[in-house]
Design a protein around this motif. Structure first.
Motif, PDB file in Angstrom:
ATOM      1  N   SER A  39       0.816  -1.225   0.000  1.00 18.24           N
ATOM      2  CA  SER A  39       0.000   0.000   0.000  1.00 18.24           C
ATOM      3  C   SER A  39       0.846   1.271   0.000  1.00 18.24           C
ATOM      4  CB  SER A  39      -0.961   0.003   1.185  1.00 18.24           C
ATOM      5  OG  SER A  39      -0.250   0.075   2.409  1.00 18.24           O
ATOM      6  N   HIS A  40       1.958   1.259   0.761  1.00 21.38           N
ATOM      7  CA  HIS A  40       2.809   2.456   0.790  1.00 21.38           C
ATOM      8  C   HIS A  40       4.171   2.130   1.395  1.00 21.38           C
ATOM      9  CE1 HIS A  40       1.011   2.550   4.806  1.00 21.38           C
ATOM     10  NE2 HIS A  40       1.910   3.446   5.199  1.00 21.38           N
ATOM     11  N   ALA A  41       5.036   3.135   1.418  1.00 21.41           N
ATOM     12  CA  ALA A  41       6.455   2.873   1.688  1.00 21.41           C
ATOM     13  C   ALA A  41       6.872   3.053   3.139  1.00 21.41           C
ATOM     14  CB  ALA A  41       7.316   3.765   0.788  1.00 21.41           C
ATOM     15  N   HIS A  42       5.931   3.128   4.087  1.00 24.85           N
ATOM     16  CA  HIS A  42       6.345   3.119   5.497  1.00 24.85           C
ATOM     17  C   HIS A  42       6.828   1.724   5.859  1.00 24.85           C
ATOM     18  CE1 HIS A  42       4.030   6.916   6.956  1.00 24.85           C
ATOM     19  NE2 HIS A  42       5.332   7.160   6.829  1.00 24.85           N
ATOM     20  N   SER A  43       7.892   1.674   6.663  1.00 23.96           N
ATOM     21  CA  SER A  43       8.571   0.391   6.880  1.00 23.96           C
ATOM     22  C   SER A  43       7.759  -0.604   7.718  1.00 23.96           C
ATOM     23  CB  SER A  43       9.928   0.633   7.543  1.00 23.96           C
ATOM     24  OG  SER A  43       9.703   1.319   8.752  1.00 23.96           O
ATOM     25  N   ASP A  44       6.650  -0.149   8.312  1.00 23.37           N
ATOM     26  CA  ASP A  44       5.797  -1.120   9.017  1.00 23.37           C
ATOM     27  C   ASP A  44       4.771  -1.758   8.072  1.00 23.37           C
ATOM     28  OD1 ASP A  44       4.545   1.341   8.800  1.00 23.37           O
ATOM     29  OD2 ASP A  44       3.439   1.177  10.664  1.00 23.37           O
ATOM     30  N   HIS A  45       4.976  -1.569   6.766  1.00 20.93           N
ATOM     31  CA  HIS A  45       4.068  -2.177   5.787  1.00 20.93           C
ATOM     32  C   HIS A  45       4.776  -3.090   4.788  1.00 20.93           C
ATOM     33  CE1 HIS A  45       0.211  -0.227   6.835  1.00 20.93           C
ATOM     34  NE2 HIS A  45       1.059   0.512   7.521  1.00 20.93           N
ATOM     35  N   TYR A  46       6.054  -3.283   4.965  1.00 22.68           N
ATOM     36  CA  TYR A  46       6.771  -4.254   4.116  1.00 22.68           C
ATOM     37  C   TYR A  46       8.115  -4.547   4.763  1.00 22.68           C
ATOM     38  CZ  TYR A  46       9.877  -0.549   2.611  1.00 22.68           C
ATOM     39  OH  TYR A  46      10.791   0.461   2.611  1.00 22.68           O
ATOM     40  N   GLY A 102      -4.176   9.091   0.320  1.00 23.72           N
ATOM     41  CA  GLY A 102      -4.006  10.400   0.968  1.00 23.72           C
ATOM     42  C   GLY A 102      -3.141  10.394   2.228  1.00 23.72           C
ATOM     43  N   HIS A 103      -2.352   9.365   2.414  1.00 31.78           N
ATOM     44  CA  HIS A 103      -1.587   9.210   3.663  1.00 31.78           C
ATOM     45  C   HIS A 103      -0.187   9.796   3.512  1.00 31.78           C
ATOM     46  CE1 HIS A 103       0.172   7.277   7.140  1.00 31.78           C
ATOM     47  NE2 HIS A 103       0.872   6.434   6.421  1.00 31.78           N
ATOM     48  N   ILE A 104       0.608   9.250   2.606  1.00 33.55           N
ATOM     49  CA  ILE A 104       1.922   9.816   2.257  1.00 33.55           C
ATOM     50  C   ILE A 104       2.061   9.755   0.737  1.00 33.55           C
ATOM     51  CG2 ILE A 104       3.014   9.135   4.433  1.00 33.55           C
ATOM     52  CD1 ILE A 104       4.436   6.862   2.738  1.00 33.55           C
ATOM     53  N   GLY A 123      -5.450   0.469   3.757  1.00 38.13           N
ATOM     54  CA  GLY A 123      -4.091   0.830   4.162  1.00 38.13           C
ATOM     55  C   GLY A 123      -4.197   2.023   5.103  1.00 38.13           C
ATOM     56  N   ASP A 124      -3.100   2.675   5.383  1.00 40.44           N
ATOM     57  CA  ASP A 124      -3.134   3.915   6.161  1.00 40.44           C
ATOM     58  C   ASP A 124      -3.743   4.985   5.252  1.00 40.44           C
ATOM     59  OD1 ASP A 124      -1.792   2.397   7.992  1.00 40.44           O
ATOM     60  OD2 ASP A 124       0.139   3.414   7.772  1.00 40.44           O
ATOM     61  N   PHE A 125      -4.681   5.750   5.762  1.00 44.09           N
ATOM     62  CA  PHE A 125      -5.370   6.707   4.885  1.00 44.09           C
ATOM     63  C   PHE A 125      -5.606   8.034   5.606  1.00 44.09           C
ATOM     64  CE2 PHE A 125      -9.540   6.910   6.857  1.00 44.09           C
ATOM     65  CZ  PHE A 125      -9.568   5.744   7.610  1.00 44.09           C
ATOM     66  N   ALA A 184       9.132  15.293  13.517  1.00 43.59           N
ATOM     67  CA  ALA A 184       8.044  14.636  12.797  1.00 43.59           C
ATOM     68  C   ALA A 184       8.548  13.355  12.139  1.00 43.59           C
ATOM     69  CB  ALA A 184       7.501  15.572  11.722  1.00 43.59           C
ATOM     70  N   ARG A 185       7.610  12.445  11.817  1.00 40.07           N
ATOM     71  CA  ARG A 185       8.002  11.243  11.081  1.00 40.07           C
ATOM     72  C   ARG A 185       8.637  11.692   9.760  1.00 40.07           C
ATOM     73  NH1 ARG A 185       4.035   5.972  10.509  1.00 40.07           N
ATOM     74  NH2 ARG A 185       5.722   4.534  10.040  1.00 40.07           N
ATOM     75  N   LYS A 186       9.779  11.082   9.429  1.00 37.86           N
ATOM     76  CA  LYS A 186      10.578  11.648   8.325  1.00 37.86           C
ATOM     77  C   LYS A 186       9.934  11.480   6.951  1.00 37.86           C
ATOM     78  CE  LYS A 186      13.536   7.571   8.226  1.00 37.86           C
ATOM     79  NZ  LYS A 186      14.862   7.045   8.505  1.00 37.86           N
ATOM     80  N   SER A 270      -0.354  11.868   9.634  1.00 40.52           N
ATOM     81  CA  SER A 270      -0.701  11.504   8.255  1.00 40.52           C
ATOM     82  C   SER A 270      -1.863  10.512   8.230  1.00 40.52           C
ATOM     83  CB  SER A 270       0.493  10.859   7.552  1.00 40.52           C
ATOM     84  OG  SER A 270       1.586  11.716   7.550  1.00 40.52           O
ATOM     85  N   HIS A 271      -2.210   9.985   9.401  1.00 44.72           N
ATOM     86  CA  HIS A 271      -3.340   9.051   9.510  1.00 44.72           C
ATOM     87  C   HIS A 271      -4.634   9.813   9.750  1.00 44.72           C
ATOM     88  CE1 HIS A 271      -1.356   5.067  10.139  1.00 44.72           C
ATOM     89  NE2 HIS A 271      -0.341   5.826  10.498  1.00 44.72           N
ATOM     90  N   GLY A 272      -5.732   9.219   9.344  1.00 47.52           N
ATOM     91  CA  GLY A 272      -7.026   9.732   9.762  1.00 47.52           C
ATOM     92  C   GLY A 272      -7.215   9.462  11.248  1.00 47.52           C
TER      93      GLY A 272
HETATM   94 ZN   LIG Z   1       1.885   4.596   7.008  1.00 45.19          ZN
END
Ligand SMILES: [Zn+2]
Length: 321
Positions: A39-46, A102-104, A123-125, A184-186, A270-272
Motif C-alpha cells: 500500500s505504501h512505503a512506510h517500513s511497518d508495511h513491508y 491520501g496518507h503519504i 491501508g493507512d489513509f 516529525a516522522r521523516k 498523516s493518519h485519519g
Molecule cells: Zn503509514
C-alpha cells in the motif's frame, strides 16, 4: 455460498477459492500468494527481505511509482509492477483497482473483486484536505479492511486549520529568537511541516538531511514544499524540521508532531483520526468491517455497539458470504 479466509498478522493474506492475495507483508506467508500488494512505503508495511524472497519466485509485486522509488530505488527487486491511482489489475479470477489513500506520497488503497465480493483494503489513509497531497475518498465495499491505528474515541484531533494555526503561532512566538525543532516522522508529516513553514512564515526553514531525501521525492511527484535549506543542526531564528526520534539538548525547544502527542506536542498526523475512521466506515457501507493494525478489538466493539456494524477480529477470519 462463497468462503474466504483472511489471515491478519504482520500482513494480510486474503484467500479465496481461486486466488490468494498478500498485502503489506512483514513476514513470509505459509502459502504462495498469486500476487502481492504494497500500500505504501512506510517500513511497518513491508520487509525488504520478504519482498525479495517472494518476488524471486516469480510472484508479481504491485506498488505505486512513488513507493517503488522509496522501497526499491535501484530497481533490484524482480517482478515489480507499478500501479497508480485509477489503474487496474484484471484477470479472469479477480480485479484489483488502486486509489489514492491520501496518507503519504504514493500511498494506495485497493478495491479487490473476488467471486463477486468487493473487498476494500484502506491501508493507512487520510480523508482531510491538507497543504500537500490529495485526500482519500471512501470506497464502497462488502468487506472493509480498515486501518485502526487511531481506533479509539480519545484520538479525535482538531481540524487541520486549527493545528496549522497552533503550530504557526508557536513557531512565530518562540522561534524568532531561539532554536526550535519540530520533530516529525521523516516520511509524511515532515513534508507537510516543511510546506507549511516555508509557505506561511517569513522565517528561513531548515530541514534535516534524512528528511530532505524524502522532500525531494515529494517534489518529483509535483508536491510544492516551498523554500528550505538542508542542515544537520538547528539555528536561532530558523525553525528546524527533524526526525521524531532525534534528541535535543535542553536549551532547544523541541515539539513532537504526531497523533500520539495529544498532550505533550501537536497532534499532526498523516493518519485519519478516530472520527475519520468512523466516517470512512459509514460511507463505505460494508456488510462486515475488519479492523487492521492498531486498536482492532476496541474499534470492532465500538462499531458494533454504537453503529450496529458486523465486525470480525483475530488472526484467522473465515467469511462465508
Ligand atoms: Zn503509514
Amino acid at each position: 455460498m462463497r468462503q474466504f479466509r483472511i489471515h491478519i498478522s504482520k500482513g494480510v493474506f486474503l484467500e479465496g477459492d481461486a486466488t490468494n492475495i498478500l498485502i503489506d507483508p512483514l513476514v513470509l506467508p505459509s502459502k504462495r500468494p498469486d500476487l502481492v500488494l504494497v500500500s505504501h512505503a512506510h517500513s511497518d508495511h513491508y520487509t525488504p527481505g520478504v519482498l525479495r524472497r517472494i518476488s524471486s519466485t516469480g510472484v508479481r509485486i504491485f506498488m505505486s511509482t512513488a513507493s517503488r522509488m522509496i522501497i526499491d530505488p535501484k530497481k533490484r527487486l524482480k517482478n515489480v509492477v507499478e500501479i497508480n491511482p485509477g489503474e487496474k489489475i484484471e484477470s479472469e479470477k479477480f480485479t484489483v483497482e488502486a486509489f489514492d489513500a491520501g496518507h503519504i506520497i504514493g500511498s494506495l488503497q485497493f478495491r479487490i473483486e473476488l467471486a463477486d465480493v468487493t473487498f476494500v483494503y484502506t491501508g493507512d489513509f487520510n480523508l482531510e484536505k491538507r497543504i500537500i497531497l490529495e485526500p482519500a475518498k471512501p470506497l464502497s465495499s462488502d468487506v472493509l479492511l480498515i486501518d485502526a491505528t487511531y481506533g479509539l474515541p480519545v484520538y479525535v484531533f482538531p481540524k487541520r486549520q486549527e493545528i496549522y494555526s497552533q503550530l504557526l503561532s508557536l513557531v512565530r512566538e518562540k522561534g524568532s529568537d531561539r532554536e526550535i525543532a519540530l520533530k516529525a516522522r521523516k516520511l509524511g508529516v515532515a513534508q507537510e511541516v516543511t510546506a507549511l513553514l516555508s509557505m506561511a512564515t517569513d522565517l528561513p526553514v531548515l530541514v534535516e538531511p534524512e528528511i530532505a531525501v524524502y522532500n525531494e521525492i515529494y517534489e518529483k511527484f509535483g508536491e510544492i514544499l516551498g523554500r528550505y535549506a538542508i542542515n544537520n543542526n538547528p539555528s536561532r531564528g530558523a525553525p528546524f524540521v527533524a526526525r521524531l526520534s532525534r534528541k535535543f539538548p535542553r536549551g532547544i525547544q523541541s515539539i513532537p508532531l504526531t497523533g500520539w502527542a495529544m498532550k505533550n506536542g501537536i497532534p499532526l498526523s498523516s493518519h485519519g483520526d478516530f472520527k475519520q475512521i468512523i466516517d470512512y466506515v459509514r460511507r463505505s457501507s460494508p456488510d462486515i468491517v475488519i479492523p487492521v493494525c492498531g486498536f482492532r478489538e476496541e474499534l470492532s466493539s465500538y462499531l458494533l455497539g454504537e453503529h450496529g456494524f458486523s465486525t470480525a477480529n483475530g488472526e484467522e477470519i473465515i467469511l462465508n458470504l
